[in-house]
Design a protein around this motif. Structure first.
Motif, PDB file in Angstrom:
ATOM      1  N   ALA A  41     -34.836  30.992  34.809  1.00 42.14           N
ATOM      2  CA  ALA A  41     -36.319  31.314  34.327  1.00 42.14           C
ATOM      3  C   ALA A  41     -36.405  32.678  34.046  1.00 42.14           C
ATOM      4  N   ALA A  42     -36.922  32.957  32.580  1.00 43.75           N
ATOM      5  CA  ALA A  42     -36.800  34.400  32.095  1.00 43.75           C
ATOM      6  C   ALA A  42     -38.398  34.655  31.965  1.00 43.75           C
ATOM      7  N   TRP A  43     -39.378  33.793  32.185  1.00 42.82           N
ATOM      8  CA  TRP A  43     -40.977  34.197  32.131  1.00 42.82           C
ATOM      9  C   TRP A  43     -41.432  32.947  32.754  1.00 42.82           C
ATOM     10  N   VAL A  74     -39.786  37.809  27.853  1.00 43.19           N
ATOM     11  CA  VAL A  74     -38.914  37.314  28.676  1.00 43.19           C
ATOM     12  C   VAL A  74     -38.008  38.661  29.366  1.00 43.19           C
ATOM     13  N   THR A  75     -37.628  38.622  30.499  1.00 46.39           N
ATOM     14  CA  THR A  75     -36.933  39.677  31.369  1.00 46.39           C
ATOM     15  C   THR A  75     -35.320  39.170  31.529  1.00 46.39           C
ATOM     16  N   GLU A  76     -34.794  38.194  30.717  1.00 50.48           N
ATOM     17  CA  GLU A  76     -33.491  37.725  30.417  1.00 50.48           C
ATOM     18  C   GLU A  76     -33.293  37.169  29.167  1.00 50.48           C
ATOM     19  N   VAL A 203     -40.653  29.941  30.460  1.00 44.32           N
ATOM     20  CA  VAL A 203     -39.515  30.109  29.500  1.00 44.32           C
ATOM     21  C   VAL A 203     -38.555  30.147  30.196  1.00 44.32           C
ATOM     22  N   ASP A 204     -37.431  29.324  30.038  1.00 46.39           N
ATOM     23  CA  ASP A 204     -35.917  29.445  30.623  1.00 46.39           C
ATOM     24  C   ASP A 204     -35.207  29.889  29.645  1.00 46.39           C
ATOM     25  N   VAL A 205     -33.953  30.392  29.924  1.00 45.59           N
ATOM     26  CA  VAL A 205     -32.921  30.497  28.871  1.00 45.59           C
ATOM     27  C   VAL A 205     -31.670  30.099  29.610  1.00 45.59           C
ATOM     28  N   GLY A 206     -30.645  30.050  28.917  1.00 47.42           N
ATOM     29  CA  GLY A 206     -29.357  29.622  29.091  1.00 47.42           C
ATOM     30  C   GLY A 206     -28.272  29.921  27.982  1.00 47.42           C
ATOM     31  N   ALA A 299     -42.826  29.619  42.679  1.00 44.59           N
ATOM     32  CA  ALA A 299     -41.903  30.570  43.253  1.00 44.59           C
ATOM     33  C   ALA A 299     -40.658  30.058  43.485  1.00 44.59           C
ATOM     34  N   LEU A 300     -40.572  29.356  44.733  1.00 47.05           N
ATOM     35  CA  LEU A 300     -39.165  28.985  45.096  1.00 47.05           C
ATOM     36  C   LEU A 300     -38.526  28.117  44.046  1.00 47.05           C
ATOM     37  N   ASP A 301     -39.326  27.008  43.447  1.00 48.35           N
ATOM     38  CA  ASP A 301     -38.346  25.972  42.560  1.00 48.35           C
ATOM     39  C   ASP A 301     -38.402  26.783  41.191  1.00 48.35           C
ATOM     40  N   LEU A 302     -38.509  27.806  40.790  1.00 49.19           N
ATOM     41  CA  LEU A 302     -38.195  28.209  39.542  1.00 49.19           C
ATOM     42  C   LEU A 302     -36.752  28.366  39.305  1.00 49.19           C
ATOM     43  N   PRO A 303     -36.100  28.053  38.131  1.00 48.42           N
ATOM     44  CA  PRO A 303     -34.979  28.079  37.892  1.00 48.42           C
ATOM     45  C   PRO A 303     -33.880  29.396  38.109  1.00 48.42           C
TER      46      PRO A 303
END
Length: 439
Positions: A41-43, A74-76, A203-206, A299-303
């Protein structure tokens, strides 16, 4: 319409609907390759039910053959990206006809960077229908993103949506246009704007992850590999959400913490799961489900999450002191009740193997949340955070932001003016107060 005197109510999303939505996300909507992909998770933005809210928004009216353009930071970084969408509070299926993602051309603008606009798919298809109370993720798309880069997500909602799941206080401008404008690079068609996010919850990144030194220390060509230690989720109410921070400037304390980690050579994604007005012990029409009901989802389930920082309780103790009608009748909450609510979060985080850090409540003297009872409960709760050892670690915001001449109040240099919420400088002071080793 939800009136300002609406009383608290219990969330109606059932476990069956949630399970069905998760199955949809993990199953038919994702290819085998996507299901085994590693995402971070980036955002993030915490979903809320449609409501009148703090500022005019489009949630209650919804959308009808319109295009939404929304900007997040995003922070990643990575070389692939996907979005997560939520219809958690929708009463009918939501049709996304098409979607795109792009690098933002300029903050405060609906334009996107030329050559960066990328079509998103869902299970290989351009469109998707999200069931009522459901959530899902797009397929991954080849998008090169750097940490602290602004991303524009554009959704075409071809039909009539009905009331929209949203996040009320974005402190970022979102845009709307009639018809389908998902492929536009310019912003001319987007003549309407609001300060809320709609349907977009992540928004997730990989792929390859790199981080550059932040701020004035960041120079072209300076790159280093980030040590993967898991994302940090900030969970709480309006102070976490960033109330009174500068719009379109990313000045929340989550932004400041992500920048500080990067400057310290310890870059990690920092995710904001605050909801303005949120409470530990009670649901609200305006302010989201109580903390225990949304903690796993937000919170807990975010990638990729490794640590959660919890800052919440001022509204539980402060609403009974104020004559504002936004949450009435407000129960009078004891310190023991508030502590027991936090203990539920601690148990849930530990069961998931996530580190959990507590935070003392900020000074509230002079605010509309202040009174003899609230002051006493705040002191007792803060003492428990500092001395009980029940959290894995703690951050002392009460001391960090207090006025040395009157510790019951926020220091004037950090006060937004309502004596409850920090200003931009106050949010930076919160980030500085964190011992990075506690994360």
């Amino acid at each position: 319409m939800i009136s300002r005197t609406h009383t608290a109510f219990v969330a109606t999303v059932t476990a069956t609907a949630t399970a069905a939505a998760l199955a949809l996300t993990a199953g038919a909507q994702a290819s085998p390759a996507e299901r085994h992909a590693s995402w971070t998770a980036a955002w993030a933005g915490a979903p809320q039910r449609p409501s009148t809210g703090f500022k005019p928004n489009w949630s209650e009216a919804g959308f009808d053959d319109q295009t939404l353009r929304q900007v997040v930071r995003v922070t990643e970084g990575g070389d692939r990206a996907r979005i997560r969408l939520s219809n958690a509070y929708g009463s009918s299926p939501l049709r996304i006809e098409s979607a795109t993602i792009a690098r933002t051309e300029k903050k405060g603008s609906a334009s996107v960077e030329e050559g960066s606009l990328t079509r998103l798919t869902f299970g290989g298809k351009r469109g998707v229908t999200i069931p009522a109370h459901g959530q899902l993720a797009s397929d991954g798309a080849g998008v090169e993103l750097e940490p602290f880069e602004s991303v524009t997500v554009t959704l075409h909602l071809s039909g009539t949506t009905g009331p929209a799941t949203f996040h009320a206080q974005s402190f970022a401008t979102s845009y709307r246009a009639d018809g389908n404008h998902t492929s536009d690079t310019g912003g001319r068609a987007f003549g309407e704007s609001t300060e809320s996010w709609y349907y977009l919850s992540g928004v997730d990144v990989g792929g390859s992850h790199t981080a550059s030194t932040a701020g004035t220390a960041r120079t072209a060509g300076t790159e280093r590999t980030a040590k993967k230690r898991g994302g940090v989720v900030l969970f709480g109410d309006s102070i976490t959400d960033g109330f009174a921070s500068s719009t379109d400037r990313d000045r929340r304390w989550s932004d400041a913490l992500a920048e500080r980690l990067d400057e310290a050579g310890e870059p990690r994604p920092v995710l904001n799961s605050g909801i303005g007005g949120n409470m530990v012990l009670n649901d609200s029409a305006w302010y989201g489900e109580k903390s225990a009901n949304r903690f796993a989802r937000d919170a807990l389930d975010l990638p990729g999450v490794g640590t959660v920082v919890v800052l919440e309780g001022l509204n539980d103790i402060g609403y009974s002191e104020t004559d504002k009608p936004t949450y009435k009748p407000a129960p009078v909450v004891s310190a023991r009740e508030l502590i027991n609510g936090h203990r539920k979060l601690i148990r849930e985080a530990r069961a998931k193997g996530v580190r959990i850090v507590g935070a003392t409540l900020l000074p509230l003297g002079g605010s509309d949340h202040y009174g003899k009872h609230a002051a006493a409960v705040s002191d007792e709760f803060n003492d428990w955070v500092r001395t009980s050892g029940e959290y894995d670690a703690y951050v002392d915001f009460d001391k960090a932001l207090a006025d040395p001449r009157d510790p019951e109040r926020i220091a004037p240099a950090y006060d937004s003016g309502d004596h409850l919420h920090p200003n931009d400088a106050g949010y930076r002071a919160m980030a500085r107060a964190v011992d990075l080793e506690t994360l």
